[in-house]
Design a protein around this motif. Structure first.
Motif, short mmCIF file in Angstrom:
data_model
loop_
_atom_site.label_atom_id
_atom_site.label_comp_id
_atom_site.label_asym_id
_atom_site.label_seq_id
_atom_site.Cartn_x
_atom_site.Cartn_y
_atom_site.Cartn_z
N TYR A 1 -0.71 -32.58 25.87
CA TYR A 1 0.25 -32.14 24.85
C TYR A 1 0.13 -30.64 24.60
N ALA A 2 -1.12 -30.14 24.59
CA ALA A 2 -1.33 -28.71 24.40
C ALA A 2 -0.61 -27.91 25.50
N ALA B 1 3.12 -28.01 24.95
CA ALA B 1 3.56 -27.20 23.80
C ALA B 1 3.20 -25.72 23.96
N LEU C 1 0.08 -24.46 23.79
CA LEU C 1 -0.95 -24.16 22.80
C LEU C 1 -2.33 -24.52 23.35
N GLN D 1 -5.61 -26.71 18.85
CA GLN D 1 -4.46 -26.61 17.93
C GLN D 1 -3.65 -27.91 17.86
N VAL D 2 -4.16 -28.98 18.46
CA VAL D 2 -3.41 -30.23 18.55
C VAL D 2 -4.19 -31.39 17.96
N THR E 1 6.48 -23.07 17.61
CA THR E 1 5.09 -23.06 18.10
C THR E 1 4.56 -21.64 18.33
N ARG F 1 5.28 -33.21 15.52
CA ARG F 1 6.00 -33.64 16.72
C ARG F 1 5.81 -35.15 16.90
N PHE G 1 2.14 -35.93 16.87
CA PHE G 1 1.21 -34.80 16.97
C PHE G 1 1.39 -33.84 15.79
N LEU H 1 0.53 -29.87 15.06
CA LEU H 1 0.16 -28.62 15.72
C LEU H 1 -0.12 -27.58 14.63
#
Ligand SMILES: *Cc1c(COP(=O)(O)O)cnc(C)c1O
Length: 362
Positions: free
Chosen positions: A66-67, A70, A72, A76-77, A196, A209, A224, A226
């Motif tokens: 996911y990071a 996104a 990131l 941060q997740v 983001t 998210r 999620f 963030l």
């Protein structure tokens, strides 16, 4: 007996009206256009056979994928049981019941008030102004004691984006005092609008998210949060030890593979094309007064006799979402973008309904 049990409950729970989810509202439809789901199931297979073991609290592969998706860092997740759990974790980590408050701007998503009421936190509402944009001066006047400002962009149920310049002003206004929580449940339908990249400038920005909408996984319950590491670290203190079951993490990781993301983007393109057709067709229906632009997988429209329209379609097995009770949305129904055939059936049903003049209200 049941009465005395009721008396044992917390006063705020006794007073609570639970969230009227599309599933709770029921209906015997075969065209479900009331929960902003993707209309077709995406096939997945479980690959993990380790159900004797507890799952990881924050499954590494899901977080890392996911990071990357996104843009990131993994730190941060946070992953949770849907974005809905993220909404509530923020309140549990940042708001003292009876002291702090949260703020949001109706008409908007219903879970902000339901979570606040359940936990026993005051919520303040500042209605949006024209075009469902923020009323910044009214918000400024209400910020005393507020720890969280929820803003939904694109907004459910109206479908519009919140003006980014005004989100910046809100972030300046709240710096040091409150977090701004941007709910991006529908951002895959307008990815250029995501906030983001702003996380590097605002330690108090949080983004929500989900895999429930564009990723077609509402039944999976995976979402999620963030934010920068200090926020994530606090949420990690209040999250359950095993928020995601092993099968959920397994499928979420597959949905976030390169193949899974490519498939999601194909689905988004198809939904956007169908949305165009639906909006154009709605504008030709006598019973439709106004169709609002949408950046999402649903369309809000105002009807000349919305309760009659809702009921007629309901009886034909086409289930829409009534938004009539939301502030400023009298006569409005929300229609999720289904398959092309489902949209055609909806239009065919609407075409049989007259405009205002011919309607006899009960
Ligand atoms: C659907 C929705 C959510 C909830 O997402 P889940 O991940 O299914 O809990 C959150 N916010 C908005 C605005 C939504 O429409």
């Amino acid at each position: 007996m049941s009465q005395s049990i009721e008396a044992l409950a917390r006063a705020n729970v006794r007073a609570l009206t639970p969230y009227q989810s599309a599933r709770r509202l029921g209906g015997k439809g075969d065209v479900w256009l009331n929960a902003n789901e993707y209309p077709v199931a995406v096939p997945f297979e479980l690959s993990q056979q380790t159900l004797n073991r507890y799952p990881e609290c924050q499954p590494t592969q899901v977080i890392e994928r996911y990071a990357a998706y996104a843009g990131l860092l993994a730190e941060q997740v946070l992953v949770s049981r849907g974005a809905d759990e993220g909404i509530e974790l923020l309140m549990r980590a940042f708001c003292e019941p009876g002291k702090d408050a949260v703020l949001f701007c109706p008409p908007t998503y219903g879970m902000y008030s339901v979570s606040a009421e359940t936990i026993g936190i005051e919520y303040r509402t500042v209605p949006t102004r024209e075009g469902w944009q923020l009323d910044l001066s009214a918000i400024a006047a209400q910020l005393n004691g507020v720890k969280l400002v929820y803003l939904c962009s694109p907004n459910n149920p109206t479908g519009n984006l919140v003006n980014p310049d005004e989100i910046r002003q809100l972030l300046e206004m709240t710096r040091g005092n409150a977090l701004v929580v941007a709910d991006e449940a529908y951002i895959e339908f307008c990815p250029q609008a995501s906030l983001t990249t702003w996380l590097k400038d605002y330690p108090h920005l949080v983004i929500l998210r989900t895999l429930s909408k564009a990723f077609a996984l509402a039944g999976l319950r995976c979402g999620f949060t963030l934010a920068n590491k200090p926020v994530i670290d606090l949420l990690m203190k209040v999250i359950a030890p095993y928020p995601l079951s092993t099968p959920v993490a397994d499928i979420a990781a597959q949905a976030l593979s390169d193949h899974g993301i490519a498939l999601m983007r194909e689905h988004v393109a198809e939904i956007l094309a169908t949305r165009r057709l639906l909006i154009d067709a709605l504008k030709t229906c006598d019973c439709v007064e106004q169709v609002f632009d949408s950046e999402t997988n649903y369309v809000l429209a105002r009807f000349t006799a919305s309760s009659q329209v809702f009921k007629t379609l309901w009886d034909e097995g086409i289930i829409l979402r009534d938004q009539n009770k939301q502030p400023g949305l009298a006569g409005c129904l929300r229609i999720s973008i289904g398959t092309r055939e489902e949209c055609q059936r909806t239009i065919a049903a609407l075409k049989t309904l007259p405009g205002t003049a011919a309607v006899s209200m009960e």
